[in-house]
Write an enzyme that holds these catalytic residues in place. Structure first.
Site, PDB file in Angstrom:
ATOM      1  N   ASP A  66       0.929  -1.165  -0.069  1.00  0.00           N
ATOM      2  CA  ASP A  66      -0.096   0.009   0.027  1.00  0.00           C
ATOM      3  C   ASP A  66       0.884   1.354  -0.124  1.00  0.00           C
ATOM      4  O   ASP A  66       1.978   1.401   0.419  1.00  0.00           O
ATOM      5  CB  ASP A  66      -0.750   0.093   1.446  1.00  0.00           C
ATOM      6  CG  ASP A  66      -2.229  -0.183   1.072  1.00  0.00           C
ATOM      7  OD1 ASP A  66      -2.631  -1.143   0.051  1.00  0.00           O
ATOM      8  OD2 ASP A  66      -3.145  -0.270   2.103  1.00  0.00           O
ATOM      9  N   TYR A  68       2.052   4.929   1.674  1.00  0.00           N
ATOM     10  CA  TYR A  68       1.847   5.494   2.810  1.00  0.00           C
ATOM     11  C   TYR A  68       0.623   6.259   3.032  1.00  0.00           C
ATOM     12  O   TYR A  68       0.127   6.856   2.253  1.00  0.00           O
ATOM     13  CB  TYR A  68       3.147   6.119   3.164  1.00  0.00           C
ATOM     14  CG  TYR A  68       4.300   5.387   3.281  1.00  0.00           C
ATOM     15  CD1 TYR A  68       4.561   4.474   4.198  1.00  0.00           C
ATOM     16  CD2 TYR A  68       5.584   5.528   2.482  1.00  0.00           C
ATOM     17  CE1 TYR A  68       5.944   3.863   4.269  1.00  0.00           C
ATOM     18  CE2 TYR A  68       6.687   4.811   2.444  1.00  0.00           C
ATOM     19  CZ  TYR A  68       6.726   4.116   3.306  1.00  0.00           C
ATOM     20  OH  TYR A  68       7.887   3.090   3.411  1.00  0.00           O
ATOM     21  N   PHE A  79       7.730   1.951  -0.662  1.00  0.00           N
ATOM     22  CA  PHE A  79       8.830   2.270   0.481  1.00  0.00           C
ATOM     23  C   PHE A  79       9.366   3.574   0.494  1.00  0.00           C
ATOM     24  O   PHE A  79      10.025   3.814   1.235  1.00  0.00           O
ATOM     25  CB  PHE A  79       9.892   1.142   0.407  1.00  0.00           C
ATOM     26  CG  PHE A  79       9.477  -0.198   0.471  1.00  0.00           C
ATOM     27  CD1 PHE A  79       9.102  -0.726   1.775  1.00  0.00           C
ATOM     28  CD2 PHE A  79       9.362  -1.159  -0.476  1.00  0.00           C
ATOM     29  CE1 PHE A  79       8.856  -1.933   2.114  1.00  0.00           C
ATOM     30  CE2 PHE A  79       8.785  -2.358  -0.260  1.00  0.00           C
ATOM     31  CZ  PHE A  79       8.664  -3.000   0.937  1.00  0.00           C
ATOM     32  N   HIS A 189       9.750  -9.645   5.322  1.00  0.00           N
ATOM     33  CA  HIS A 189       9.617  -7.988   5.329  1.00  0.00           C
ATOM     34  C   HIS A 189      10.434  -7.242   5.967  1.00  0.00           C
ATOM     35  O   HIS A 189      10.797  -7.467   7.064  1.00  0.00           O
ATOM     36  CB  HIS A 189       8.121  -7.814   5.440  1.00  0.00           C
ATOM     37  CG  HIS A 189       7.672  -6.398   4.937  1.00  0.00           C
ATOM     38  ND1 HIS A 189       7.810  -5.215   5.481  1.00  0.00           N
ATOM     39  CD2 HIS A 189       6.867  -5.980   3.870  1.00  0.00           C
ATOM     40  CE1 HIS A 189       7.378  -4.121   4.819  1.00  0.00           C
ATOM     41  NE2 HIS A 189       6.659  -4.383   4.058  1.00  0.00           N
TER      42      HIS A 189
END
Length: 225
Positions: A66, A68, A79, A189
């Site tokens: 997703d 932010y 990221f 992750h």
């Protein structure tokens, strides 16, 4: 929703814009706006991952989930956050791994990863928009079908790509990738909840460069200034 898409991507993804799911998605986004919802990233940034890294320039793919959902953070690259915004925890851990994985890497004072895009690193989220302060709020609305198609087209039309799949969500996308043609590097992750369970020490960046070099391709310069 702005559809100012890089021509190389438009050639492979144009049919998607005429499909029912995309029309439904567009209607959903219009409804969100009409209901006064704040959507991130801004419209002109939604397709930044594709626009910053043209189809024919892609060498490495880093998949996120997703955008932010905080003010000023998302700008269309997984990221990555805009300069002047605090570096999120997952990206801090990515930088920590880079410091041990890539000789001489120095953590930059910001979290904008646009330079990676210019190096041929596609920073693609599965969902390209989100409602402010509501993570996951635009999942299941159609974006996943669109980004799955982007991954599938990369797998089918190109060879020798490196896919960095961090965490179970990203690893599930390996079903879309022909591992006979491409290098797939899986690890935990980088979030604080899982980084110590297999992300730290996985050396994804040097392994990606080794895979590129083995094909005679220029390695990625991971240093960000």
């Amino acid at each position: 929703m702005s559809v100012d898409l890089d021509q190389s991507w438009l050639q492979v993804l144009k049919p998607e814009f005429d499909k029912a799911y995309m029309k439904s998605l567009k209607a959903f986004l219009v409804e969100e706006k009409e209901n006064g919802q704040q959507i991130y990233p801004k419209g002109t940034d939604i397709f930044n991952a594709l626009n910053h890294t043209p189809f024919d320039k892609v060498k490495v793919v880093i998949l996120g989930q997703d955008p932010y959902h905080g003010a000023g953070q998302a700008h269309g690259l997984s990221f990555s956050v805009q300069k002047g915004v605090a570096v999120p925890p997952s990206l801090k851990n990515i930088y920590k791994e880079l410091e041990t994985d890539i000789d001489g890497f120095k953590t930059p004072g910001h979290g904008n990863l646009s330079q990676w895009s210019e190096e041929g690193v596609l920073l693609l989220n599965a969902t390209l928009t989100v409602r402010a302060h509501q993570p996951g709020s635009h999942q299941g609305k159609g974006w996943e079908a669109f980004t799955d198609q982007a991954i599938s087209q990369l797998s089918q039309r190109k060879s020798g790509l490196v896919f960095l799949l961090w965490g179970k969500f990203a690893q599930n996308k390996s079903l879309l990738i022909d591992e006979q043609k491409h290098t797939v590097i899986k690890s935990a992750h980088p979030s604080p909840f899982s980084a110590y369970n297999g992300f730290f020490g996985s050396r994804p960046f040097s392994r990606a460069n080794a895979a590129l070099a083995a094909q005679g391709l220029k390695p990625v310069n991971w240093q960000i200034t």
